[in-house]
Design an enzyme around this catalytic site. Structure first.
Site: not given
Lengths: 144, 144, 144, 144, 144, 144
Positions: B64, B99, B113
């Site tokens: 949501h 989240e 990275d």
């Protein structure tokens, strides 16, 4: 962001692996029998992963946008562990290993999110590069 | 997507942890002394993580959209491991654990990275919920 | 963008319908037996649709961002037509009919994209609001 | 996602059509005279459509990201129907028909959203490929 | 990201201004007469700006996602300067000034991009908050 | 969107400049000593800017998506002004000046957002192209 203007286009392939560990056999059964209330975990996580590979440069600041020319996902169940293998290919100046790792991580997170209502003990256990081809440094991880 | 129209707004807090394992002490030194060529790893990964927490419902189908009212990141170095802890708060009808986990995973991937050019052996080792408050089931993970 | 600051929160529900017409029975069979090479059409299109509902305000300029509190997809096959019904709910100041229509359109486009390699004659035939509740004007379409 | 690493770059052109049916002549007049309260429907829907063509691979899981090298929109009014034609070009390994169809659908949805306050009976009536060039299968739809 | 869980919902309004300076009167004429080849500059830049206001938390790391309940754009031409005023409203725990400034900047950049083919000397000259209401510190800028 | 299918790939470089004016020396000191509560302003704004350059075609309707092959940010403090210079490179059919300007604007806005709690008088003062190379019209702005 690294300057790649002088580099040449070559075929690049990377495979990343993510492991999702569930806490009980019933969770594995629900996945295999497509009984998870939120939907077919393998298929929906695949859709999320295909989209996520393409969004990698939106999330990682130094990552070059590049033409994703293939994305494939392979699933394997080993006991309570779901093994996710995500392969990405491009013909470009830089590799796709971060794309493969990002895709694998979103597949794993989608599984976590879909399984949460039926299993409170799911964990993501390791995201790593399995293999990459093309570029200066081919590499194959040792099994672990 | 689960129907939450009938649920009430309560304060929800979740903390997720991701572990990034580097392969040599020089990598840790480069991070601490801000000598990594791509930039300050902790600060740039924090920016990427703050943005990623907000993008969670763009990546995970069943998640949501909700008002993220706080995001905080904490870093800790233990030997060759960087411990990332991401805390998210909302006052809403559903929790923020996914989240927090998504944010932690993008912080870890950004580090991967940024460190790739100086360390080929970086791995993401475990992404899990540490603690959540609010909602039906408060939970605190046992140390591991 | 219309000013909604003065409006009150009420439960809003909207259902939109999209029709996908395929050109031969073999296509329907491939979907039902999960033999479409790109994957399970219903499950992958559902994942794409759930994500798309949430992205509606990213694509339509005047559309208010709002808390999507439920999204559900229903499929029905009638001859060569796949009937997609997408229901969206929110408790907010404005309705979710455009969100439902956008979601239904992306489900239909995902099907088109997945079926293209096996059926060159797929068409999207009508996207319309079936029903909406809450707000000034409840409405139910007449069957068609 | 289909592997296209072995394919060659050719010019690809696709035109898709979407039909928006309004329920009364006053709506058409309001559009033509730029009297729609939300703004100039043709211009704003064009902006939304240009952006949407580029977002196609963000929404459709199997869609390859590719260099959009031209997008053009053409409008025509026929009675109560607005005919939208969206043309997309690329020089790449795969076609742009889904991009054209997605762009046309977002143009139609933006019109729906902008016209909603003045016409409750707007419907999207058909989204289909009109023509494609380049690749294995050139195709031109028969008029309908 | 600042913790706003303890704050209360109030009406917040912010107006930001951006100035676009063109290099010749012909550019202003082309805008006013809708003769710019890329389209109606005011309408297309408005569509881009409405979308951009909603994307602010996707671009600025510390910015809270919030319910945008009104966005309005006002244009004024003063000599060779286009004055853009973007007003945003919400009822929420934190203000919308950054949203208004981001929206105004994207309107200005869209104009720059659309005018580039006919005027090589366009510049964006100042983006600033004009006024904000609600929250601890109401403020009105002095004219400048 | 301009048709670029017939154009050839060449190296394109663009540098844009944005100026951020703060209202007091304490703000500059806080930035230099990394004492701004929201984090390291230069590093976090750099992360936001690198991501924003890549999102330019998501925000500007007529902007072609293209392979960003280098992005670099340079900061300089002159009194109360922070000078941001953003350089972007590609080998493609069209230039990257709008990408550089958009990146510079988001760096400036991120600074504004991070500095807001400690300085209410921050303004963005000019965003302009400094230099571009490649394509028909090389250009270098005169100092100003």
């Amino acid at each position: 962001m690294v300057d790649i203007t002088h580099k040449t286009h070559t075929l690049r392939i990377a495979t990343a692996q993510a492991l999702v560990l569930v806490s009980k056999p019933e969770t594995i059964e629900a996945i295999e029998n497509r009984k998870v209330p939120k939907g077919d975990v393998f298929e929906m996580a695949k859709a999320a992963g295909l989209l996520a590979v393409k969004k990698t440069p939106d999330l990682l600041p130094d990552c070059h946008p590049l033409p994703i020319e293939y994305t494939g996902i392979n699933y394997r169940i080993e006991g309570l562990t779901i093994v996710i293998e995500m392969t990405v290919k491009t013909i470009y100046k830089t590799g796709v290993e971060v794309e493969a790792m990002h895709g694998a991580s979103v597949v794993a997170l989608t599984m976590y999110d879909m399984l949460k209502p039926i299993d409170k003990g799911v964990e993501i256990q390791r995201i790593r590069l399995l293999e990459k081809k093309g570029g200066k440094s081919d590499r194959k991880s040792t099994p672990a």
